[in-house]
Design a protein around this motif. Structure first.
Motif, short mmCIF file in Angstrom:
data_model
loop_
_atom_site.label_atom_id
_atom_site.label_comp_id
_atom_site.label_asym_id
_atom_site.label_seq_id
_atom_site.Cartn_x
_atom_site.Cartn_y
_atom_site.Cartn_z
N SER A 188 0.86 -1.18 0.00
CA SER A 188 0.00 0.00 0.00
C SER A 188 0.90 1.23 0.00
O SER A 188 1.89 1.25 -0.74
CB SER A 188 -0.94 -0.05 1.21
N THR A 199 -2.47 1.60 6.48
CA THR A 199 -3.76 1.47 5.81
C THR A 199 -4.75 0.89 6.81
O THR A 199 -4.54 -0.21 7.32
CB THR A 199 -3.64 0.58 4.56
N GLU A 396 -8.37 2.86 2.16
CA GLU A 396 -8.27 2.74 0.71
C GLU A 396 -9.64 2.36 0.17
O GLU A 396 -10.33 1.52 0.75
CB GLU A 396 -7.25 1.66 0.31
#
Length: 457
Positions: A188, A199, A396
């Motif tokens: 990520s 994340t 996300e």
């Protein structure tokens, strides 16, 4: 053993820096595009290169070919271990060695498979996604050296960019080899190259195909137009019925979450508009913070629509219309539940009594970080020490279905999602790059984190 501090680790990373950059540069040159065949020799060479690099930092690494669910040969995976103490915590390090294609469309400013340094960044396909993840793991293990006090297991996947069809069967077949206390998924990114992030969540996903039928066959639009609406118009009405007047998805049973762990900093609309190339006249849909709209609230997209092309069209009323909905679900909602709620809604909201049928396709579970876990506290502390600023954790909007699958297989493991990317990375796009200073910070972070995980046992 020497004292492990941010300063001592950074010094070691800088001493090892030429090797780290060389690793990334050589990885880019391998052209490990899984879309060109996950069983190809180029993917086998890529896996062997990664295994050899991990051996340099003390990991007993090897290449294993997986099998697809149908029994056919699958991707070349890299697995390995570095055991220091049977009583110490065990950490599984994940990354992937396959990369996206890099079409020669004239938009690359340098050869995508030749690593090129410019303005503090290294450019090349896969240099960040996920060569950067491999470099972080390698660099952190090299920096710790004999000061490593956790057991390490490694899984470097060879088909992530192809949807990981053999991932879960492979993990299931090697449960004992991958069992661990903490799983670090380095795929990520950070809020910025100089502002770290964990994340915190990933949305789930599901697809359905929808058919709308109004006639047994097409008819003349002049003769029957008026009382009979064409199937494409009815499909548009059905799609519009999923939203309220503010643009929020309003399908009963499809749930929304707040940002996991709380919202530390909202996304900037100006930046979002620039990144997405939004036309000036468009007003962003939905309510609430931009972060929750893009990270934790559901969103639906029509990703396919069957209709007669404009070229060659003629005056008939379309009898049927077919389209595909891709729905990103809230991180904590079970996608099968959301899929059934969407199906029920679409069938019950058939415009003017048209026949609506819905075929369920795929589902993938979302994921939410346990913000109170010891591993999260250790990771955030390591980030602040390495970067010199407090982390700004972020969600996300996309999906990585194998992460909740890992939690299902290893329910007692704590999962951390980190990574080498930043807003300038352009993963999957032309001119993919990685911040070299950001990479250094990330390597220092992971080394400090591994040390803290050993101490917090």
């Amino acid at each position: 053993m020497a004292e492990v501090t941010a300063q001592s680790i950074r010094s070691r990373v800088q001493h090892d820096w030429d090797r780290v950059v060389a690793l990334l540069s050589q990885k880019v040159a391998l052209h490990s595009v899984s879309a060109e065949g996950i069983t190809g020799d180029h993917m086998k060479r890529s896996a062997q290169f990664v295994a050899d690099e991990l051996k340099k930092v003390g990991v007993d690494a090897r290449v294993v070919q997986s099998s697809n669910p149908d029994g056919t040969p699958g991707a070349y995976e890299v697995v390995g271990t570095k055991m220091v103490d049977p009583s110490a915590p065990t950490v599984l390090l994940y990354a992937h060695h396959d990369v996206q294609p890099a079409p020669n469309n004239g938009q690359w400013e340098s050869d995508p498979f030749t690593a090129t340094q410019k303005d503090g960044r290294l450019y090349g396909r896969g240099v960040a996604d996920d060569g950067g993840g491999i470099a972080i793991h390698s660099g952190a293990l090299a920096a710790l050296g004999e000061d490593l006090n956790v057991n390490i297991k490694v899984f470097i996947e060879g088909e992530e960019e192809m949807g990981s069809p053999s991932f879960i069967p492979f993990i299931e077949a090697h449960r004992e080899e991958f069992a661990s206390d903490v799983i670090i998924v380095a795929d990520s990114g950070n809020w910025a190259w100089d502002v770290p992030s964990l994340t915190t969540s990933l949305r789930g996903n599901l697809d359905v195909d929808v058919s709308v039928k109004v006639l047994e066959h097409p008819v003349h639009s002049g003769q029957f137009g008026g009382p009979i609406l064409d199937a494409n118009t009815l499909a548009a009405m059905l799609i519009a019925s999923m939203y309220d007047e503010q643009g929020d998805l309003a399908v009963p049973g499809v749930k929304a979450d707040k940002p996991i762990g709380g919202l530390q900093r909202d996304l900037e609309e100006t930046q979002v508009r620039a990144d997405a190339g939004i036309v000036d006249s468009y007003r962003l849909a939905g309510t609430g913070s931009l972060a929750e709209r893009m990270w934790t609230k559901p969103s639906a997209s029509i990703i396919g629509f069957d209709a007669h092309p404009v070229e060659g069209s003629f005056n008939v009323i379309a009898d049927t219309s077919r389209f595909r909905i891709s729905l990103r679900t809230a991180p904590t909602q079970e996608p099968g539940e959301a899929q059934q709620a969407l199906i029920d809604f679409l069938v019950s909201h058939a415009p003017f009594g048209a026949q609506v049928s819905v075929e369920p396709i795929d589902t993938g579970m979302g994921w939410a970080m346990d913000a109170s876990s010891d591993a999260v506290q250790d990771a955030e502390a390591a980030m602040e020490e390495a970067f010199g600023v407090a982390p700004v954790n972020k969600g996300e909007g996309g999906s990585i279905p194998f992460i909740p699958e890992l939690k299902r297989i290893f329910p007692d493991a704590q999962v951390l999602v980190t990574g080498p990317e930043d807003p300038q990375t352009n993963a999957h796009s032309p001119n993919e790059s990685i911040s070299l200073k950001g990479l250094e910070h990330n390597i220092v972070t992971e080394a400090l984190l591994l040390d803290k995980l050993a101490q917090s046992k």
